[in-house]
Design a protein around this motif. Structure first.
Motif, PDB file in Angstrom:
ATOM      1  N   LEU A 231       0.997  -1.153   0.016  1.00 47.85           N
ATOM      2  CA  LEU A 231       0.038   0.068  -0.067  1.00 47.85           C
ATOM      3  C   LEU A 231       0.811   1.334   0.118  1.00 47.85           C
ATOM      4  O   LEU A 231       1.755   1.208   0.572  1.00 47.85           O
ATOM      5  CB  LEU A 231      -1.010  -0.076   1.088  1.00 47.85           C
ATOM      6  N   PRO A 232       0.444   2.281  -0.594  1.00 50.81           N
ATOM      7  CA  PRO A 232       1.456   3.568  -0.825  1.00 50.81           C
ATOM      8  C   PRO A 232       1.436   4.104   0.778  1.00 50.81           C
ATOM      9  O   PRO A 232       0.442   4.007   1.636  1.00 50.81           O
ATOM     10  CB  PRO A 232       0.416   4.448  -1.653  1.00 50.81           C
ATOM     11  N   GLY A 233       2.634   4.654   0.989  1.00 56.36           N
ATOM     12  CA  GLY A 233       2.835   5.123   2.427  1.00 56.36           C
ATOM     13  C   GLY A 233       2.446   6.599   2.528  1.00 56.36           C
ATOM     14  O   GLY A 233       1.842   7.211   1.614  1.00 56.36           O
ATOM     15  N   GLU A 234       2.514   7.187   3.537  1.00 57.18           N
ATOM     16  CA  GLU A 234       1.884   8.433   3.754  1.00 57.18           C
ATOM     17  C   GLU A 234       3.057   9.394   3.212  1.00 57.18           C
ATOM     18  O   GLU A 234       4.213   9.183   3.092  1.00 57.18           O
ATOM     19  CB  GLU A 234       1.896   8.761   5.435  1.00 57.18           C
ATOM     20  N   ARG A 235       2.555  10.763   2.811  1.00 58.96           N
ATOM     21  CA  ARG A 235       3.459  11.666   2.286  1.00 58.96           C
ATOM     22  C   ARG A 235       4.167  12.124   3.309  1.00 58.96           C
ATOM     23  O   ARG A 235       4.336  12.309   4.435  1.00 58.96           O
ATOM     24  CB  ARG A 235       2.505  12.982   1.730  1.00 58.96           C
ATOM     25  N   GLY A 236       5.689  12.201   2.934  1.00 55.35           N
ATOM     26  CA  GLY A 236       6.808  12.492   3.534  1.00 55.35           C
ATOM     27  C   GLY A 236       6.910  14.270   3.577  1.00 55.35           C
ATOM     28  O   GLY A 236       6.169  14.845   3.043  1.00 55.35           O
ATOM     29  N   PHE A 237       7.604  14.511   4.748  1.00 54.48           N
ATOM     30  CA  PHE A 237       7.841  15.843   4.829  1.00 54.48           C
ATOM     31  C   PHE A 237       8.940  16.518   3.735  1.00 54.48           C
ATOM     32  O   PHE A 237       9.684  15.740   3.286  1.00 54.48           O
ATOM     33  CB  PHE A 237       8.483  15.909   6.237  1.00 54.48           C
ATOM     34  N   PRO A 238       8.558  17.745   3.366  1.00 53.74           N
ATOM     35  CA  PRO A 238       9.677  18.255   2.338  1.00 53.74           C
ATOM     36  C   PRO A 238      10.996  18.351   2.815  1.00 53.74           C
ATOM     37  O   PRO A 238      11.154  18.561   3.888  1.00 53.74           O
ATOM     38  CB  PRO A 238       9.052  19.821   2.066  1.00 53.74           C
ATOM     39  N   GLY A 239      11.846  18.038   1.737  1.00 52.33           N
ATOM     40  CA  GLY A 239      13.239  18.078   2.222  1.00 52.33           C
ATOM     41  C   GLY A 239      13.673  19.353   2.115  1.00 52.33           C
ATOM     42  O   GLY A 239      13.148  20.421   1.768  1.00 52.33           O
ATOM     43  N   PRO A 240      14.965  19.390   2.745  1.00 50.48           N
ATOM     44  CA  PRO A 240      15.605  20.716   2.618  1.00 50.48           C
ATOM     45  C   PRO A 240      15.860  21.422   1.274  1.00 50.48           C
ATOM     46  O   PRO A 240      16.130  20.566   0.235  1.00 50.48           O
ATOM     47  CB  PRO A 240      16.803  20.568   3.624  1.00 50.48           C
ATOM     48  N   ALA A 241      16.040  22.745   1.145  1.00 48.83           N
ATOM     49  CA  ALA A 241      16.346  23.131  -0.423  1.00 48.83           C
ATOM     50  C   ALA A 241      17.607  22.839  -0.546  1.00 48.83           C
ATOM     51  O   ALA A 241      18.520  22.895   0.245  1.00 48.83           O
ATOM     52  CB  ALA A 241      16.227  24.713  -0.095  1.00 48.83           C
ATOM     53  N   GLY A 242      17.789  22.408  -1.944  1.00 51.56           N
ATOM     54  CA  GLY A 242      18.993  21.980  -2.516  1.00 51.56           C
ATOM     55  C   GLY A 242      20.059  23.008  -2.563  1.00 51.56           C
ATOM     56  O   GLY A 242      19.636  24.377  -2.470  1.00 51.56           O
ATOM     57  N   ALA A 243      21.224  22.837  -2.830  1.00 53.85           N
ATOM     58  CA  ALA A 243      22.197  24.212  -3.000  1.00 53.85           C
ATOM     59  C   ALA A 243      22.294  24.553  -4.291  1.00 53.85           C
ATOM     60  O   ALA A 243      21.564  23.893  -5.156  1.00 53.85           O
ATOM     61  CB  ALA A 243      23.651  23.374  -2.719  1.00 53.85           C
ATOM     62  N   GLU A 244      22.523  25.915  -4.476  1.00 53.95           N
ATOM     63  CA  GLU A 244      22.317  26.826  -5.612  1.00 53.95           C
ATOM     64  C   GLU A 244      23.160  25.975  -6.752  1.00 53.95           C
ATOM     65  O   GLU A 244      24.332  25.766  -6.295  1.00 53.95           O
ATOM     66  CB  GLU A 244      22.529  28.321  -5.343  1.00 53.95           C
ATOM     67  N   GLY A 245      22.675  25.946  -7.837  1.00 60.41           N
ATOM     68  CA  GLY A 245      23.526  25.110  -8.989  1.00 60.41           C
ATOM     69  C   GLY A 245      24.423  26.186  -9.441  1.00 60.41           C
ATOM     70  O   GLY A 245      24.359  27.306  -9.340  1.00 60.41           O
ATOM     71  N   PRO A 246      25.580  25.494 -10.372  1.00 65.38           N
ATOM     72  CA  PRO A 246      26.528  26.427 -10.998  1.00 65.38           C
ATOM     73  C   PRO A 246      25.596  27.354 -12.090  1.00 65.38           C
ATOM     74  O   PRO A 246      24.557  26.893 -12.490  1.00 65.38           O
ATOM     75  CB  PRO A 246      27.243  25.687 -11.617  1.00 65.38           C
ATOM     76  N   GLN A 247      26.204  28.380 -12.406  1.00 61.88           N
ATOM     77  CA  GLN A 247      25.675  29.430 -13.600  1.00 61.88           C
ATOM     78  C   GLN A 247      25.810  28.734 -14.905  1.00 61.88           C
ATOM     79  O   GLN A 247      26.898  28.055 -15.056  1.00 61.88           O
ATOM     80  CB  GLN A 247      26.272  30.718 -13.519  1.00 61.88           C
ATOM     81  N   GLY A 248      24.703  28.772 -15.662  1.00 66.32           N
ATOM     82  CA  GLY A 248      24.673  28.261 -16.831  1.00 66.32           C
ATOM     83  C   GLY A 248      25.645  29.016 -17.928  1.00 66.32           C
ATOM     84  O   GLY A 248      25.883  30.081 -17.719  1.00 66.32           O
ATOM     85  N   SER A 249      25.834  28.384 -19.011  1.00 65.67           N
ATOM     86  CA  SER A 249      26.627  28.917 -20.021  1.00 65.67           C
ATOM     87  C   SER A 249      25.794  30.110 -20.800  1.00 65.67           C
ATOM     88  O   SER A 249      24.651  29.610 -20.863  1.00 65.67           O
ATOM     89  CB  SER A 249      27.119  28.061 -20.947  1.00 65.67           C
ATOM     90  N   PRO A 250      26.377  31.021 -21.691  1.00 69.65           N
ATOM     91  CA  PRO A 250      25.401  31.912 -22.239  1.00 69.65           C
ATOM     92  C   PRO A 250      24.740  31.306 -23.343  1.00 69.65           C
ATOM     93  O   PRO A 250      25.365  30.363 -23.913  1.00 69.65           O
ATOM     94  CB  PRO A 250      26.454  33.009 -22.699  1.00 69.65           C
ATOM     95  N   GLY A 251      23.390  31.835 -23.423  1.00 66.42           N
ATOM     96  CA  GLY A 251      22.899  31.053 -24.600  1.00 66.42           C
ATOM     97  C   GLY A 251      23.239  31.634 -26.016  1.00 66.42           C
ATOM     98  O   GLY A 251      23.715  32.725 -26.046  1.00 66.42           O
ATOM     99  N   ALA A 252      22.611  31.033 -27.024  1.00 61.80           N
ATOM    100  CA  ALA A 252      22.782  31.453 -28.369  1.00 61.80           C
ATOM    101  C   ALA A 252      22.224  32.895 -28.702  1.00 61.80           C
ATOM    102  O   ALA A 252      21.248  33.210 -27.904  1.00 61.80           O
ATOM    103  CB  ALA A 252      22.209  30.580 -29.280  1.00 61.80           C
TER     104      ALA A 252
END
Length: 542
Positions: A287-308
């Protein structure tokens, strides 16, 4: 020296006078009329005679004594107009006499025309006379001179829509049409099936003898010819042979299906730990389990490369429309590209409802002109064109109306219709209104395309109309006219009408913004002193 004055006002009709005195005895008259018809005589004997010639007309008899009033007769034929009599001198005002007896004498012959008399001086105003008896009805006067043509009346109200007519009877079947032209030759068809083989032909004639052949190679000795016989019947079974040696072990078989659980045996002694068994079969999902608590926010990702690099904005052009308000096709502003030109449609009215066009968009510039550019359709799959009282309204030119004010039709309409051009701009275009008589400036990083006057809305027949978005370049007309548009009808005519109104953005003084506006009427020559000015601007792309 005599002073001639005009005749005075006519006095009230006087009462009938006394009968006049008896006149002198007249001369012997001419023979009187025939006597009274005698009694019928006895019937005569003989053959009826031939009809006699018509008699000569008799002479006019003396007027007889006035008879008793007869019954009203039928109206007689109109007599010829008599000659005008001389104008007499005005008589003195007599005292009103007692009412006399009305004795109508025979009408006398018209007298010869007299010389016109001099204009008499008006007599003194007499006392009001007794009301006269009802006079006889005068003869019908001559037809008057035709009056001058009246002024053109105002446009009438739009009539109610007519009720739909009854459905027509089905038509008779048409006559048979003429024979059509021969069709185009068709393509070649697919290959047909093979036909049955033909019968054997007669034997041919013997051919000519051929040349002698070259000597052949030496021949090979022929092998003996062996003919294979038919298979014989099976022989008797042989003796059982000796058991052979054990063969090599076969490949391991596939794992069998798990057996059913056996009965539990007696508890044995604890054995040694066995080797781990194979993994069991996968069980059913839980049976499906109960909804878990939201996890902590992840670390900020690296800046992407410039677009075309993005596409040039010109690939997504903006369409604007410019109206010349003249018969000349306008030029597109600098930095824009012409798309097409046409005629300036302001709005249309159908079924007493108006639908307007934004003069800044391509929809206000139709490639072709018609006094009735649309038709109407109903739910019965029937459409009608130019068959009822609908209107179209077009921006007009400075061409003056004809002096007769008659509706314009045919080729005479062309000088009254404004021309337009649809242009493609590389960036956004807006209109800016100053609400003063000074032309405003474009915002920073915007360039100007044209200047004009702030046109807001318009109405005409039935108080219907439409308006312009003040941000659109269509709200900034380059020429100001109190009647900037002309009305056209489905029956092919155009004209200016008194119920057409144009509305313009007015000037507003900074110190008068929150005060009651002062009523003011502007006459010709001063109209532009209260009309707001505007400018059309385009975003700078470089």
């Amino acid at each position: 020296m005599e002073h001639l004055v005009g005749p005075g006002e006519s006095g009230a009709p006087g009462s009938l006078g006394f009968p006049g005195e008896k006149g002198q005895a007249g001369r012997d008259g001419i023979p009187g009329p025939a006597g009274v018809k005698g009694d019928p005589g006895p019937p005569g004997i003989g053959v009826p005679g031939s009809p006699g010639y018509p008699g000569l007309p008799g002479s006019k008899g003396d007027p007889g004594l006035p008879g008793l009033p007869g019954a009203p007769g039928y109206p007689g034929l109109k007599g010829e107009a008599g000659f005008p009599g001389p104008q007499g001198l005005p008589g003195g005002q007599g005292s009103p006499g007692p009412p006399g007896q009305s004795l109508q004498g025979a009408k006398g012959s018209p007298g010869p025309p007299g010389l016109p008399g001099r204009q008499g001086s008006p007599g003194p105003e007499g006392p009001r006379g007794f009301p006269g008896s009802g006079g006889q009805k005068g003869e019908k006067g001559f037809q008057g001179v035709p009056g001058s043509p009246g002024l053109s009346g105002e446009k009438g109200d739009t009539g109610f829509p007519g009720s739909p007519g009854p459905a027509g009877l089905p038509g008779n079947p048409g006559t048979k049409g003429d024979l059509g032209l021969p069709g185009v030759r068709g393509f070649p068809g697919p290959k047909g099936l093979s036909g049955p083989p033909g019968s054997t032909g007669p034997p041919g004639e013997p051919g000519d003898p051929g040349p002698p052949g070259s000597p052949g190679n030496p021949g090979i000795a022929p092998s003996p010819i062996v003919v294979k016989g038919e298979q014989g019947p099976p022989g008797p079974p042989g003796l059982q042979g000796v058991r052979g040696a054990q063969g090599p072990s076969g490949l391991p078989g596939l794992p069998g299906q798990p057996g059913t659980s056996g009965d539990p045996g007696p508890e044995g002694q604890s054995g040694e730990s066995g080797i781990p068994g194979r993994k069991g079969d996968r069980g059913p999902p839980g049976l499906p389990g109960e909804r878990g608590f939201p996890g902590p926010a992840g670390a900020e990702g690296p800046q992407g490369s410039p677009g075309a690099p993005g596409l040039v904005s010109a690939a997504h052009g903006f369409l604007i429309t410019r109206h010349s308000q003249s018969v000349d096709v306008p030029r597109c502003p600098d930095g824009t590209t012409p798309i097409y030109d046409g005629y300036s449609l302001l709005y249309v009215q159908g079924n007493e409802r108006a639908h307007g066009q934004d003069l800044g968009t391509a929809g206000s510039c139709l490639k072709r002109f018609s006094t009735m550019p649309f038709m109407f359709c109903n739910i019965n799959n029937v459409c009608n064109f130019a068959s009822r009282n609908d209107y179209s309204y077009w921006l007009s030119t400075p061409e003056p109306m004809p002096m007769s004010m008659a509706p314009i039709k045919g080729d005479s309409i062309k000088p009254f219709i404004s021309r337009c051009t649809v242009c493609e701009a590389p960036a956004m275009v807006i209109a800016v209104h100053s609400q003063t008589i000074q032309v405003p400036e474009c915002p920073e990083n915007w360039i100007d395309l044209w200047i004009g006057y702030s046109f807001m809305m318009h109405t005409s027949a039935g108080a219907e109309g439409s308006g312009q978005a003040l941000a659109s370049p269509g709200s900034c007309l380059e020429d100001f006219r109190s009647s900037p548009f002309i009305e056209c009808h489905g029956h092919g005519t155009c004209n200016y009408y008194g119920n057409s109104y144009s509305f313009w953005l007015a000037t507003v003084d900074k110190n008068e913004m929150f005060r009651k506006p002062q009523s003011e009427t502007l006459k010709a020559g001063y109209l532009q002193t209260r009309v707001s000015r505007c400018i059309v601007c385009m975003k700078r792309t470089t």
